[in-house]
Motif scaffolding. Structure first.
Motif, PDB file in Angstrom:
ATOM      1  N   ILE A  11      -5.011   0.652 -95.744  1.00 36.62           N
ATOM      2  CA  ILE A  11      -6.283   0.193 -96.343  1.00 36.62           C
ATOM      3  C   ILE A  11      -6.034  -1.162 -96.996  1.00 36.62           C
ATOM      4  O   ILE A  11      -5.058  -1.320 -97.737  1.00 36.62           O
ATOM      5  CB  ILE A  11      -6.791   1.163 -97.433  1.00 36.62           C
ATOM      6  CG1 ILE A  11      -6.730   2.612 -96.957  1.00 36.62           C
ATOM      7  CG2 ILE A  11      -8.206   0.792 -97.854  1.00 36.62           C
ATOM      8  CD1 ILE A  11      -7.141   3.616 -98.018  1.00 36.62           C
ATOM      9  N   ARG A  12      -6.931  -2.108 -96.713  1.00 39.97           N
ATOM     10  CA  ARG A  12      -6.808  -3.429 -97.324  1.00 39.97           C
ATOM     11  C   ARG A  12      -7.636  -3.426 -98.609  1.00 39.97           C
ATOM     12  O   ARG A  12      -8.778  -2.970 -98.618  1.00 39.97           O
ATOM     13  CB  ARG A  12      -7.365  -4.414 -96.310  1.00 39.97           C
ATOM     14  CG  ARG A  12      -7.362  -5.835 -96.670  1.00 39.97           C
ATOM     15  CD  ARG A  12      -7.960  -6.566 -95.461  1.00 39.97           C
ATOM     16  NE  ARG A  12      -8.632  -7.762 -95.878  1.00 39.97           N
ATOM     17  CZ  ARG A  12      -8.053  -8.947 -95.931  1.00 39.97           C
ATOM     18  NH1 ARG A  12      -6.810  -9.089 -95.589  1.00 39.97           N
ATOM     19  NH2 ARG A  12      -8.746 -10.012 -96.323  1.00 39.97           N
ATOM     20  N   LEU A  30     -12.985  -7.670 -90.354  1.00 46.86           N
ATOM     21  CA  LEU A  30     -12.993  -6.458 -89.526  1.00 46.86           C
ATOM     22  C   LEU A  30     -13.565  -6.738 -88.119  1.00 46.86           C
ATOM     23  O   LEU A  30     -13.746  -5.822 -87.329  1.00 46.86           O
ATOM     24  CB  LEU A  30     -13.804  -5.350 -90.214  1.00 46.86           C
ATOM     25  CG  LEU A  30     -13.242  -4.875 -91.573  1.00 46.86           C
ATOM     26  CD1 LEU A  30     -14.119  -3.780 -92.159  1.00 46.86           C
ATOM     27  CD2 LEU A  30     -11.811  -4.377 -91.418  1.00 46.86           C
ATOM     28  N   CYS A  88     -20.535  -2.408 -88.560  1.00 53.30           N
ATOM     29  CA  CYS A  88     -19.805  -2.242 -89.817  1.00 53.30           C
ATOM     30  C   CYS A  88     -20.790  -1.716 -90.854  1.00 53.30           C
ATOM     31  O   CYS A  88     -21.981  -2.042 -90.799  1.00 53.30           O
ATOM     32  CB  CYS A  88     -19.286  -3.622 -90.240  1.00 53.30           C
ATOM     33  SG  CYS A  88     -18.378  -3.647 -91.784  1.00 53.30           S
ATOM     34  N   LYS A 111     -16.843   0.428 -88.509  1.00 53.45           N
ATOM     35  CA  LYS A 111     -15.870   0.004 -89.539  1.00 53.45           C
ATOM     36  C   LYS A 111     -16.508   0.115 -90.921  1.00 53.45           C
ATOM     37  O   LYS A 111     -17.727   0.009 -91.051  1.00 53.45           O
ATOM     38  CB  LYS A 111     -15.472  -1.458 -89.314  1.00 53.45           C
ATOM     39  CG  LYS A 111     -14.965  -1.737 -87.930  1.00 53.45           C
ATOM     40  CD  LYS A 111     -13.480  -1.643 -87.913  1.00 53.45           C
ATOM     41  CE  LYS A 111     -12.918  -2.213 -86.642  1.00 53.45           C
ATOM     42  NZ  LYS A 111     -11.899  -1.382 -86.048  1.00 53.45           N
ATOM     43  N   GLU A 147     -11.489   0.881 -93.783  1.00 55.92           N
ATOM     44  CA  GLU A 147     -10.532  -0.185 -93.453  1.00 55.92           C
ATOM     45  C   GLU A 147     -10.311  -1.118 -94.645  1.00 55.92           C
ATOM     46  O   GLU A 147      -9.228  -1.671 -94.808  1.00 55.92           O
ATOM     47  CB  GLU A 147     -11.064  -1.037 -92.281  1.00 55.92           C
ATOM     48  CG  GLU A 147     -10.932  -0.409 -90.906  1.00 55.92           C
ATOM     49  CD  GLU A 147     -11.973   0.662 -90.622  1.00 55.92           C
ATOM     50  OE1 GLU A 147     -12.977   0.759 -91.368  1.00 55.92           O
ATOM     51  OE2 GLU A 147     -11.784   1.419 -89.647  1.00 55.92           O
ATOM     52  N   SER A 148     -11.371  -1.296 -95.437  1.00 58.61           N
ATOM     53  CA  SER A 148     -11.319  -2.349 -96.449  1.00 58.61           C
ATOM     54  C   SER A 148     -12.030  -1.879 -97.722  1.00 58.61           C
ATOM     55  O   SER A 148     -13.079  -1.246 -97.650  1.00 58.61           O
ATOM     56  CB  SER A 148     -12.034  -3.568 -95.846  1.00 58.61           C
ATOM     57  OG  SER A 148     -12.187  -4.551 -96.799  1.00 58.61           O
TER      58      SER A 148
END
Ligand code: NAD
Length: 352
Positions: A11-12, A30, A88, A111, A147-148
């Motif tokens: 995970i960012r 992403l 996203c 995402k 992801e973020s």
């Protein structure tokens, strides 16, 4: 040192004041050009502000997120996602909104950029609990992992004091159970102890000064650490109990955690001495269970299940459910002792 397995999750994270301004950059990172913003009805206005930051990548707001991720809400959000052409989602809010983003990711592979505004920690976990026809099922899958994540302290300034308190203790509960998890490891235990310490320092300040940026920063950092713990190792009796109580009596999530935690810790104390030592160090209190109880008392939030809507005749039923298919726990699960634990949490007694 014992042998152990440690697996880092991909995970960012961006952390700090004003970080939300990077939301467009995160969406682009992403590989997405259109993003649907998710919120609860209460946070729709903030969602539209995020939309303005996204500029041409803004694909609209779906403001329908609700507690425990009901599948009918997910179905409606799926329609919105499809018609928006977004690849996203930007989930702005607490665990309820994060849960909706995860449910969409599970079904479509969309995402996720999460912008957490409570301390629940769901953004750091590959866990999704969904509710259909009143039944909650929980899965663990990397397919739902965001992801973020953008932690922007400024967005937490509006979290009401009582919710800050209970959400913060909800986070502490992840760290406490991580310290005695069967699959614990020294790296996660470092995060857990520091997560408890930073939240226990910050929360008593926040309930009186909700706009104190330094305390908010500490609390959000602590919540991140505690979320990492929840995402990395297994939970035990406390989480099982809260799941059973929340599901059976429709009790509010964070408040239930806040009330039960000192009692679950008292139950496990003798079986988990190293964890208790870490908790007492973090709290600066001589006893882990009483230290947690006193912390919650200082926060001025309910300490008895009777105060948040649990019926007195529910104690036996809750005990039955809590001992059904138990999670691993450092102390064996004994129905009578669990029943007594629930009765003490119902009455709001200080652990002896
Ligand atoms: P929540 O997301 O339901 O938020 C509670 C209320 O506070 C909502 O109305 C929300 O809009 C509002 N709110 C949130 N942030 C705010 C802010 N900064 N200012 C003003 N209002 C704000 O509550 P929660 O406790 O964060 O999440 C609970 C849910 O998350 C439960 O369904 C729980 O099961 C789930 N959860 C899941 C995990 C996981 O790993 N899967 C972890 C923790 C919690």
């Amino acid at each position: 040192m014992d042998t152990f397995i440690y697996e880092a999750l991909p995970i960012r994270v961006r952390f700090g004041r004003g970080m939300v301004s990077a939301v467009g950059a995160e969406v682009a990172h992403l590989g997405a050009t259109r993003a649907l913003v998710l919120t609860t009805p209460q946070q729709e206005t903030e969602g539209r502000r995020i939309g303005a930051l996204l500029g041409s990548a803004f694909a609209g707001v779906f403001p329908g997120a609700a507690m425990h991720t009901p599948t009918d809400v997910t179905d409606a959000a799926l329609d919105a996602l499809k018609s928006s052409d977004a690849t996203c989602v930007v989930a702005l809010g607490g665990g309820s909104t994060t849960g909706l983003g995860k449910a969409l990711a599970l079904r479509t592979g969309v995402k996720q950029v999460c912008i957490p505004t409570t301390y629940a920690g769901s953004e750091m976990t590959p866990i999704l609990g969904e509710t259909k026809d009143g039944l909650k099922t929980t899965i663990r899958s990397l397919d739902v992992l965001p992801e973020s994540v953008i932690y922007d302290v400024d967005l937490t300034l509006t979290l009401p004091p009582a919710l800050s308190a209970t959400s913060g203790v909800n986070a502490i509960a992840h760290a406490v159970e991580g310290l005695y998890a069967q699959d614990r490891n020294p790296v996660i235990s470092l995060m857990a102890e520091d997560g408890i310490r930073t939240l226990a320092d910050a929360l008593p300040i926040l309930v009186h000064e909700p706009h104190n940026v330094e305390a908010r920063t500490k609390a959000l950092y602590g919540a991140w650490l505690c979320g990492c713990v929840l995402g990395a190792v297994g939970m035990a009796l406390h989480h099982k109990l809260c799941h059973a109580l929340g599901g059976s009596f429709n009790l509010p999530h964070a408040e239930t955690h806040t009330i039960v935690l000192p009692h679950a810790v008292a139950y496990n104390a003798a079986a988990a001495p190293e964890a208790m030592a870490a908790i007492t160090r973090a709290l600066g209190a001589p006893d882990a269970a009483r230290g947690l109880f006193d912390l919650v008392r200082a926060l001025g939030v309910p300490q008895a299940l009777s105060q948040i809507g649990m019926p007195a005749d529910g104690i036996e039923r809750a005990a039955d459910i809590a001992v059904e298919k138990p999670y691993w726990n450092p102390r064996p699960i004994a129905r009578d002792a669990v029943r007594d634990l629930i009765a003490r949490a119902y009455a709001g007694e200080r652990p002896g």
